[in-house]
Design a protein around this motif. Structure first.
Motif, PDB file in Angstrom:
ATOM      1  N   VAL A 130       0.893  -0.954   0.000  1.00  0.00           N
ATOM      2  CA  VAL A 130      -0.076   0.120  -0.088  1.00  0.00           C
ATOM      3  C   VAL A 130       1.048   1.299   0.138  1.00  0.00           C
ATOM      4  N   ILE A 131       1.905   1.156   0.585  1.00  0.00           N
ATOM      5  CA  ILE A 131       2.945   2.446   1.042  1.00  0.00           C
ATOM      6  C   ILE A 131       3.551   2.664  -0.418  1.00  0.00           C
ATOM      7  N   GLY A 132       4.001   1.426  -0.966  1.00  0.00           N
ATOM      8  CA  GLY A 132       4.714   1.616  -2.329  1.00  0.00           C
ATOM      9  C   GLY A 132       3.807   2.419  -3.514  1.00  0.00           C
ATOM     10  N   LEU A 133       2.588   1.795  -3.294  1.00  0.00           N
ATOM     11  CA  LEU A 133       1.650   2.103  -4.621  1.00  0.00           C
ATOM     12  C   LEU A 133       1.093   3.620  -4.270  1.00  0.00           C
ATOM     13  N   THR A 134       1.178   4.026  -3.053  1.00  0.00           N
ATOM     14  CA  THR A 134       0.747   5.320  -2.792  1.00  0.00           C
ATOM     15  C   THR A 134       1.975   6.487  -3.062  1.00  0.00           C
ATOM     16  N   PHE A 135       3.050   6.011  -2.702  1.00  0.00           N
ATOM     17  CA  PHE A 135       4.222   6.736  -3.196  1.00  0.00           C
ATOM     18  C   PHE A 135       4.659   6.726  -4.547  1.00  0.00           C
ATOM     19  N   GLY A 136       4.359   5.665  -5.225  1.00  0.00           N
ATOM     20  CA  GLY A 136       4.663   5.600  -6.517  1.00  0.00           C
ATOM     21  C   GLY A 136       3.486   6.596  -7.251  1.00  0.00           C
ATOM     22  N   TYR A 137       2.308   6.861  -6.891  1.00  0.00           N
ATOM     23  CA  TYR A 137       1.356   7.687  -7.387  1.00  0.00           C
ATOM     24  C   TYR A 137       1.845   9.115  -7.047  1.00  0.00           C
ATOM     25  N   LEU A 138       2.232   9.531  -6.010  1.00  0.00           N
ATOM     26  CA  LEU A 138       2.501  10.847  -5.462  1.00  0.00           C
ATOM     27  C   LEU A 138       3.762  11.390  -6.148  1.00  0.00           C
ATOM     28  N   PHE A 139       4.743  10.438  -6.548  1.00  0.00           N
ATOM     29  CA  PHE A 139       5.849  11.068  -7.378  1.00  0.00           C
ATOM     30  C   PHE A 139       5.993  10.605  -8.729  1.00  0.00           C
ATOM     31  N   SER A 140       4.861  10.210  -9.268  1.00  0.00           N
ATOM     32  CA  SER A 140       4.718   9.819 -10.888  1.00  0.00           C
ATOM     33  C   SER A 140       4.505  11.167 -11.460  1.00  0.00           C
ATOM     34  N   SER A 141       4.907  11.112 -12.812  1.00  0.00           N
ATOM     35  CA  SER A 141       4.844  12.398 -13.697  1.00  0.00           C
ATOM     36  C   SER A 141       3.559  13.097 -13.587  1.00  0.00           C
ATOM     37  N   ARG A 142       2.439  12.263 -13.367  1.00  0.00           N
ATOM     38  CA  ARG A 142       1.116  13.005 -13.170  1.00  0.00           C
ATOM     39  C   ARG A 142       0.718  12.897 -11.785  1.00  0.00           C
ATOM     40  N   GLY A 143       1.622  12.776 -10.744  1.00  0.00           N
ATOM     41  CA  GLY A 143       0.943  12.747  -9.592  1.00  0.00           C
ATOM     42  C   GLY A 143       0.947  13.963  -8.731  1.00  0.00           C
ATOM     43  N   ALA A 144       0.857  13.576  -7.427  1.00  0.00           N
ATOM     44  CA  ALA A 144       0.300  14.932  -6.662  1.00  0.00           C
ATOM     45  C   ALA A 144       1.350  15.984  -6.356  1.00  0.00           C
ATOM     46  N   VAL A 145       2.605  15.423  -6.382  1.00  0.00           N
ATOM     47  CA  VAL A 145       3.773  16.155  -6.018  1.00  0.00           C
ATOM     48  C   VAL A 145       3.960  17.016  -7.258  1.00  0.00           C
ATOM     49  N   ASN A 146       3.920  16.642  -8.669  1.00  0.00           N
ATOM     50  CA  ASN A 146       3.951  17.541  -9.562  1.00  0.00           C
ATOM     51  C   ASN A 146       2.725  18.478  -9.890  1.00  0.00           C
ATOM     52  N   THR A 147       1.666  17.984  -9.441  1.00  0.00           N
ATOM     53  CA  THR A 147       0.461  18.916  -9.572  1.00  0.00           C
ATOM     54  C   THR A 147       0.443  20.273  -8.457  1.00  0.00           C
TER      55      THR A 147
END
Length: 323
Positions: free
Chosen positions: A149-166
């Motif tokens: 769960v943690i890996g999938l969550t942080f994978g989404y956060l740091f992806s090219s269209r994730g929450a960090v870039n947004t």
């Protein structure tokens, strides 16, 4: 005269016999009776024998078997003795293996900073007594989540269209946005951040337990003497909770070496290239993805040696600091 002589001999023989209180009574095994401590130790060993046999069967024998297979070319069925080739040619002469060791070293080197953050959080919680139960639950929440769960969550956060870039785009810092998991060093940094967040709760619990053992009168006396927050933490509190800090370091280092397979598997899959591959993940790739179980066994031995060396160094440094 004969009767008197016989009586004197009888008295003499009686006197030669050891007195009951000085005699060591025998036991059924012959000889003297075992002491109470010796009998307790004997029964303790007898009760511990089943557990010891299980440890030997499930841990020691497989470890010795892995050591043997690390000197062979083994595909899972046939093993041929090749000596040190798995170590010399397969590992230490391979530049990918040096990058893997570097990744492990960087992750281990980040552990003191992670424990320092947990100590700061624990100290703030100690100062804030009213909201302490709520925030303890909040910080302990990641412990209840699995690595997947943690890996999938942080994978989404740091992806090219994730929450960090947004977030960066929304605050006008779109120039800093990037595909964080596609860079050699940014992907490793994201992995370390995810691991730090997942272990923050455990460290906060450990260090909060240590802080609870500090005598409040000592803190109050230091406060009356003019000690500030940082000074009180460094000079008064840290010397008293040193063992708890050492325990947090050892536990977190052990997890950083041997327990983040699920995080890597779901978040980066060891890439890009070998930028987030650790010894633990390389063992899986070599053994099960490539079918080279002999070299995988060699990686397992290296992983064991690294874990043992890091733990022994941490314990030894802690003992030296106490001395």
């Amino acid at each position: 005269m004969a009767t008197g002589s016989a009586m004197s001999k009888s008295v003499e023989l009686r006197n030669r016999r050891p007195k009951p209180e000085n005699r060591l009574p025998g036991n059924r095994f012959g000889g003297t009776r075992l002491g109470l401590q010796s009998r307790r130790s004997l029964w303790g060993m007898l009760f511990a024998l089943p557990a010891l046999l299980l440890v030997v069967l499930l841990l020691v024998l497989p470890a010795l078997q892995a050591l043997y297979y690390s000197f062979t070319s083994w595909d899972g069925t046939d093993a041929q003795w090749i000596g040190l080739q798995n170590y010399t040619n397969g590992l230490f002469a391979n530049p990918d293996f040096r990058r893997i060791l570097l990744n492990n070293a960087i992750i281990i080197a980040s552990v003191p900073l992670e424990v320092a953050v947990a100590l700061a959080v624990s100290y703030l919680l100690m100062m804030r007594r009213r909201s302490r139960p709520f925030f303890r639950a909040v910080f302990f929440l990641p412990v209840a989540l699995s690595w997947v769960v943690i890996g999938l969550t942080f994978g989404y956060l740091f992806s090219s269209r994730g929450a960090v870039n947004t977030l960066l785009d929304n605050i006008g810092l779109s120039a800093l946005s990037s595909d964080w998991l596609a860079g050699d060093w940014t992907s490793l940094a994201a992995l370390i951040l995810a691991f730090s967040w997942s272990y923050l709760g455990i460290n906060v619990v450990l260090l909060s337990t240590g802080l609870a053992t500090v005598d409040p009168s000592v803190i109050e006396a230091a406060r009356l003497d003019g000690a500030g927050g940082l000074g009180m933490l460094r000079l008064v509190i840290l010397p008293q909770i040193r063992r708890y800090v050492e325990l947090a370091l050892i536990v977190t280092m052990s997890a950083a070496i041997t327990q983040i397979f699920g995080l890597i598997y779901t978040m980066t899959a060891g890439g890009p290239g070998r930028s987030t591959t650790t010894l633990e993940y390389a063992l899986y790739q070599t053994s099960f993805a490539q079918g080279n179980f002999g070299q995988g066994a060699a990686l397992g031995i290296v992983l064991f040696v690294v874990s043992l060396a890091v733990t022994a160094l941490r314990i030894r440094s802690g003992v030296a600091a106490r001395d």
